[in-house]
Design an enzyme around this catalytic site. Structure first.
Site, PDB file in Angstrom:
ATOM      1  N   ASN A  10       0.871  -1.190  -0.029  1.00  0.00           N
ATOM      2  CA  ASN A  10      -0.042  -0.053   0.071  1.00  0.00           C
ATOM      3  C   ASN A  10       1.020   1.202   0.008  1.00  0.00           C
ATOM      4  O   ASN A  10       0.411   2.405   0.019  1.00  0.00           O
ATOM      5  CB  ASN A  10      -1.020  -0.037   1.099  1.00  0.00           C
ATOM      6  CG  ASN A  10      -1.900  -1.064   0.958  1.00  0.00           C
ATOM      7  OD1 ASN A  10      -2.514  -1.457  -0.108  1.00  0.00           O
ATOM      8  ND2 ASN A  10      -1.998  -1.972   2.313  1.00  0.00           N
ATOM      9  N   TYR A  22      -0.421   9.461   6.293  1.00  0.00           N
ATOM     10  CA  TYR A  22       0.754   9.482   5.405  1.00  0.00           C
ATOM     11  C   TYR A  22       1.129  10.595   4.740  1.00  0.00           C
ATOM     12  O   TYR A  22       2.473  10.616   4.235  1.00  0.00           O
ATOM     13  CB  TYR A  22       0.627   8.222   4.694  1.00  0.00           C
ATOM     14  CG  TYR A  22       0.221   6.946   5.418  1.00  0.00           C
ATOM     15  CD1 TYR A  22       1.269   6.380   6.191  1.00  0.00           C
ATOM     16  CD2 TYR A  22      -0.798   6.404   5.230  1.00  0.00           C
ATOM     17  CE1 TYR A  22       0.998   5.068   7.301  1.00  0.00           C
ATOM     18  CE2 TYR A  22      -1.109   5.278   6.235  1.00  0.00           C
ATOM     19  CZ  TYR A  22      -0.338   4.650   7.074  1.00  0.00           C
ATOM     20  OH  TYR A  22      -0.523   3.598   7.770  1.00  0.00           O
ATOM     21  N   ASN A  73      10.595  -0.304   4.947  1.00  0.00           N
ATOM     22  CA  ASN A  73       9.283  -0.081   5.762  1.00  0.00           C
ATOM     23  C   ASN A  73       8.478  -1.162   5.136  1.00  0.00           C
ATOM     24  O   ASN A  73       8.023  -1.159   4.027  1.00  0.00           O
ATOM     25  CB  ASN A  73       8.830   1.279   5.118  1.00  0.00           C
ATOM     26  CG  ASN A  73       7.589   1.568   5.683  1.00  0.00           C
ATOM     27  OD1 ASN A  73       6.681   0.879   6.236  1.00  0.00           O
ATOM     28  ND2 ASN A  73       6.942   2.732   5.481  1.00  0.00           N
ATOM     29  N   ALA A  76       2.244  -3.014   6.419  1.00  0.00           N
ATOM     30  CA  ALA A  76       1.378  -3.949   7.557  1.00  0.00           C
ATOM     31  C   ALA A  76       2.296  -5.099   7.713  1.00  0.00           C
ATOM     32  O   ALA A  76       1.968  -5.680   8.810  1.00  0.00           O
ATOM     33  CB  ALA A  76       0.180  -3.954   6.656  1.00  0.00           C
ATOM     34  N   HIS A  79       4.043  -5.857  11.231  1.00  0.00           N
ATOM     35  CA  HIS A  79       3.354  -6.172  12.493  1.00  0.00           C
ATOM     36  C   HIS A  79       2.896  -7.810  12.303  1.00  0.00           C
ATOM     37  O   HIS A  79       2.426  -8.304  13.448  1.00  0.00           O
ATOM     38  CB  HIS A  79       2.039  -5.384  12.587  1.00  0.00           C
ATOM     39  CG  HIS A  79       2.289  -4.010  12.334  1.00  0.00           C
ATOM     40  ND1 HIS A  79       3.161  -3.328  13.296  1.00  0.00           N
ATOM     41  CD2 HIS A  79       1.752  -3.197  11.571  1.00  0.00           C
ATOM     42  CE1 HIS A  79       3.081  -1.922  12.898  1.00  0.00           C
ATOM     43  NE2 HIS A  79       2.223  -1.995  11.864  1.00  0.00           N
ATOM     44  N   GLU A  97      14.786   0.298  10.244  1.00  0.00           N
ATOM     45  CA  GLU A  97      13.432   0.254   9.708  1.00  0.00           C
ATOM     46  C   GLU A  97      12.790   1.665   9.663  1.00  0.00           C
ATOM     47  O   GLU A  97      13.330   2.645  10.560  1.00  0.00           O
ATOM     48  CB  GLU A  97      12.664  -0.275  11.005  1.00  0.00           C
ATOM     49  CG  GLU A  97      11.396  -0.451  11.141  1.00  0.00           C
ATOM     50  CD  GLU A  97      10.628  -1.020  12.425  1.00  0.00           C
ATOM     51  OE1 GLU A  97      11.402  -0.937  13.388  1.00  0.00           O
ATOM     52  OE2 GLU A  97       9.899  -1.667  12.242  1.00  0.00           O
ATOM     53  N   HIS A  99       9.209   4.146   9.370  1.00  0.00           N
ATOM     54  CA  HIS A  99       7.621   4.165   9.374  1.00  0.00           C
ATOM     55  C   HIS A  99       7.357   5.740   9.136  1.00  0.00           C
ATOM     56  O   HIS A  99       7.791   6.278   9.810  1.00  0.00           O
ATOM     57  CB  HIS A  99       6.900   3.544  10.445  1.00  0.00           C
ATOM     58  CG  HIS A  99       7.165   2.177  10.849  1.00  0.00           C
ATOM     59  ND1 HIS A  99       6.574   1.316   9.724  1.00  0.00           N
ATOM     60  CD2 HIS A  99       8.087   1.410  11.469  1.00  0.00           C
ATOM     61  CE1 HIS A  99       6.898   0.032  10.303  1.00  0.00           C
ATOM     62  NE2 HIS A  99       7.908   0.223  11.204  1.00  0.00           N
ATOM     63  N   SER A 101       4.526   6.945   9.754  1.00  0.00           N
ATOM     64  CA  SER A 101       3.536   7.282  10.708  1.00  0.00           C
ATOM     65  C   SER A 101       4.243   7.007  12.020  1.00  0.00           C
ATOM     66  O   SER A 101       5.218   6.280  12.098  1.00  0.00           O
ATOM     67  CB  SER A 101       2.312   7.036  10.596  1.00  0.00           C
ATOM     68  OG  SER A 101       2.388   5.556  10.730  1.00  0.00           O
ATOM     69  N   ARG A 106      -0.317   4.646  17.728  1.00  0.00           N
ATOM     70  CA  ARG A 106      -1.428   4.152  16.867  1.00  0.00           C
ATOM     71  C   ARG A 106      -2.061   2.848  17.662  1.00  0.00           C
ATOM     72  O   ARG A 106      -1.862   2.602  18.790  1.00  0.00           O
ATOM     73  CB  ARG A 106      -1.077   3.887  15.571  1.00  0.00           C
ATOM     74  CG  ARG A 106      -0.770   5.422  14.809  1.00  0.00           C
ATOM     75  CD  ARG A 106      -0.378   5.107  13.287  1.00  0.00           C
ATOM     76  NE  ARG A 106      -1.560   4.455  12.501  1.00  0.00           N
ATOM     77  CZ  ARG A 106      -1.500   4.143  11.244  1.00  0.00           C
ATOM     78  NH1 ARG A 106      -0.362   4.162  10.829  1.00  0.00           N
ATOM     79  NH2 ARG A 106      -2.620   3.773  10.526  1.00  0.00           N
TER      80      ARG A 106
HETATM   81  C1  DQA Z   1       3.540   2.386   8.080  1.00  0.00           C
HETATM   82  C2  DQA Z   1       2.654   1.884   9.291  1.00  0.00           C
HETATM   83  C3  DQA Z   1       1.909   0.301   9.396  1.00  0.00           C
HETATM   84  O1  DQA Z   1       1.240   0.290  10.479  1.00  0.00           O
HETATM   85  C4  DQA Z   1       1.149   0.519   8.228  1.00  0.00           C
HETATM   86  O2  DQA Z   1       0.471  -0.782   8.121  1.00  0.00           O
HETATM   87  C5  DQA Z   1       1.596   1.070   6.891  1.00  0.00           C
HETATM   88  C6  DQA Z   1       2.561   2.073   7.030  1.00  0.00           C
HETATM   89  C7  DQA Z   1       4.063   3.557   8.133  1.00  0.00           C
HETATM   90  O3  DQA Z   1       4.994   3.952   7.298  1.00  0.00           O
HETATM   91  O4  DQA Z   1       3.863   4.432   8.951  1.00  0.00           O
HETATM   92  O5  DQA Z   1       1.005   0.442   6.049  1.00  0.00           O
HETATM   93  O6  DQA Z   1       4.405   1.417   8.086  1.00  0.00           O
END
Ligand code: DQA
Length: 146
Positions: A10, A22, A73, A76, A79, A97, A99, A101, A106
């Site tokens: 995504n 995002y 990154n 999803a 997790h 790593e 992210h 957000s 969250r």
């Molecule tokens: C993410 C955070 C993840 O929890 C989420 O599923 C994403 C994007 C981020 O870049 O903040 O798809 O990795």
């Protein structure tokens, strides 16, 4: 120095996808930021995105012998994916790593990161700049661990 930047599911929909979380910049802007940062720093880079867990595992395996570092990154799959964790552990390529957000603020199900267990450092909640910071950290780390 060559690095591989991996983006999970995504993230190709950046700009369209939940812009409050995002941001409004699209995936092309992310690729441009990564490529510009690496060009400025004299780093070779490939940027890869897939919506498929197995394709990400394949890409990590193929990085062996080609890339000195990985910025990932897993989106999803962060997790859920023991397979991505195991691939990172298997190749032993220094990884960071990222992210976009701040996952720490969250939902509960986002509080687990499997990939993190195989990463040197995590950047979160910095928007696309987290990738730039991850690349700079990796450059520093790789320069001092050669
Ligand atoms: C993410 C955070 C993840 O929890 C989420 O599923 C994403 C994007 C981020 O870049 O903040 O798809 O990795």
């Amino acid at each position: 120095m060559n690095i591989l930047v991996i983006n999970g599911p995504n993230l190709n929909l950046l700009g369209i996808r939940e812009p409050d979380l995002y941001g409004k910049e699209d995936y092309a802007a992310l690729v441009a930021l990564v490529e510009d940062t690496c060009a400025q720093e004299g780093i070779g880079v490939e940027v890869f995105q897939s919506n498929h867990e197995g394709a990400i595992v394949d890409k990590i395996q193929q990085a062996l012998g080609t890339f000195d570092g990985i910025v990932i990154n897993p989106a999803a799959y962060t997790h859920t994916s023991v397979a991505i964790l195991d691939a990172l552990k298997a190749v032993q390529i220094p990884a960071v790593e990222v992210h976009i957000s701040d996952v720490s603020k969250r939902e509960d199900f986002r509080q687990v990161s499997y990939a993190r267990l195989a990463c040197l450092k995590t950047y979160m909640g910095l928007g696309l700049d987290g990738y730039r910071q991850g690349i700079l950290y990796l450059k520093e780390y790789l320069s001092s661990h050669r």
